[in-house]
Every structure is written in C-alpha cells, then in structure tokens.
Scaffold this motif. Structure first.
Motif, PDB file in Angstrom:
ATOM      1  N   GLU A   1      29.989  -5.754 -12.666  1.00  0.00           N
ATOM      2  CA  GLU A   1      30.757  -4.502 -12.717  1.00  0.00           C
ATOM      3  C   GLU A   1      31.977  -4.543 -11.798  1.00  0.00           C
TER       4      GLU A   1
ATOM      5  N   HIS B   1      24.940  -9.810 -19.582  1.00  0.00           N
ATOM      6  CA  HIS B   1      23.683  -9.068 -19.595  1.00  0.00           C
ATOM      7  C   HIS B   1      22.627  -9.754 -18.715  1.00  0.00           C
TER       8      HIS B   1
ATOM      9  N   TRP C   1      34.619  -6.722 -13.469  1.00  0.00           N
ATOM     10  CA  TRP C   1      35.268  -5.988 -14.555  1.00  0.00           C
ATOM     11  C   TRP C   1      36.317  -5.015 -14.010  1.00  0.00           C
TER      12      TRP C   1
ATOM     13  N   SER D   1      39.735  -5.909 -15.804  1.00  0.00           N
ATOM     14  CA  SER D   1      39.678  -5.273 -17.129  1.00  0.00           C
ATOM     15  C   SER D   1      41.028  -5.122 -17.830  1.00  0.00           C
TER      16      SER D   1
ATOM     17  N   THR E   1      36.706  -6.878 -24.897  1.00  0.00           N
ATOM     18  CA  THR E   1      36.250  -5.496 -24.731  1.00  0.00           C
ATOM     19  C   THR E   1      35.165  -5.422 -23.668  1.00  0.00           C
ATOM     20  N   LYS E   2      34.943  -4.232 -23.163  1.00  0.00           N
ATOM     21  CA  LYS E   2      33.869  -4.002 -22.192  1.00  0.00           C
ATOM     22  C   LYS E   2      32.516  -4.286 -22.837  1.00  0.00           C
ATOM     23  N   VAL E   3      32.351  -3.934 -24.090  1.00  0.00           N
ATOM     24  CA  VAL E   3      31.089  -4.183 -24.796  1.00  0.00           C
ATOM     25  C   VAL E   3      30.797  -5.682 -24.837  1.00  0.00           C
ATOM     26  N   PHE E   4      31.783  -6.469 -25.223  1.00  0.00           N
ATOM     27  CA  PHE E   4      31.609  -7.925 -25.271  1.00  0.00           C
ATOM     28  C   PHE E   4      31.316  -8.476 -23.881  1.00  0.00           C
ATOM     29  N   TYR E   5      32.054  -8.001 -22.891  1.00  0.00           N
ATOM     30  CA  TYR E   5      31.858  -8.421 -21.498  1.00  0.00           C
ATOM     31  C   TYR E   5      30.435  -8.123 -21.037  1.00  0.00           C
ATOM     32  N   ASP E   6      29.973  -6.908 -21.286  1.00  0.00           N
ATOM     33  CA  ASP E   6      28.620  -6.513 -20.874  1.00  0.00           C
ATOM     34  C   ASP E   6      27.550  -7.351 -21.580  1.00  0.00           C
ATOM     35  N   GLN E   7      27.765  -7.668 -22.832  1.00  0.00           N
ATOM     36  CA  GLN E   7      26.810  -8.516 -23.557  1.00  0.00           C
ATOM     37  C   GLN E   7      26.775  -9.916 -22.955  1.00  0.00           C
ATOM     38  N   TYR E   8      27.942 -10.448 -22.624  1.00  0.00           N
ATOM     39  CA  TYR E   8      28.040 -11.795 -22.067  1.00  0.00           C
ATOM     40  C   TYR E   8      27.316 -11.899 -20.725  1.00  0.00           C
TER      41      TYR E   8
END
Length: 106
Positions: free
Chosen positions: A47, A69, A50, A54, A60-67
């Motif tokens: 976090e 995880h 990011w 960012s 995207t934040k979604v892709f980043y968070d998935q990567y």
C-alpha cells in the motif's frame, strides 16, 4: 515506451548493483525493444509503494492489488533514460534462449 509507465513492479528485489533494465515485449513481438536506467528502487509494504507510484504505475489498482495479494513487501523500480531500440533485438543477442519468467542478470 511512451512515458505513461515510470515504474516496474516486482515481488522480489534484484541485486544492489543493477542499474539497467532490458525491456522485453511479449507476444506477438517477442523481442527486446529497449532499455531503461534504474533511477531508484522502492521497497515497502504494497500500500505504501502504491501511494508513491500510482500516478505513473501504468497499471490499475485492481491489477496491482492482485499482483501483490498476500505479499508483505512490494518492489518498484523507477525507470529513467528510456531508450527504444530502432530495431528490436532477439533474446539470443543477450545470451538468452528463452524469455525469463521473472528477471535474469545479463
């Protein structure tokens, strides 16, 4: 290569002495298309990384968070002096026979 992305994200930090990243374009190009200087390496909680990256993450934040995880650390390489090759080069020009899944030292 168009300047929208200034950071490359990884789950593992490379060695201290790395100062350049070779840029490989995946399918359909499948060649080395350029290189960039490593200007800074940021290592922190995902976090925090990011928050710093960012605006020029290029993802995207979604892709980043998935990567990232379930990861405690994120690594961001701030790139500069990006050089696009006038003619893409093959991996064999760098002594490689296949595209690495993560990173490789050349």
């Amino acid at each position: 290569m168009n300047g929208n992305k200034l950071f490359d994200f990884r789950k593992v930090r490379c060695r201290e002495d790395v100062d350049k990243i070779i840029i490989y374009a995946t399918s359909p190009v499948m060649q080395v298309v350029g290189e960039a200087q490593v200007m800074e390496i940021i290592v922190d909680e995902p976090e925090q990384v990011w928050q710093i990256t960012s605006e020029y993450a290029g993802i995207t934040k979604v892709f980043y968070d998935q990567y990232f995880h379930n990861k405690e650390r994120a690594v961001a390489y701030r790139l500069g002096n990006v050089k696009k090759y006038s003619k893409p080069r093959s991996l064999s020009d760098f002594g490689l026979n296949f595209a690495p899944q993560s990173f490789v030292y050349v």
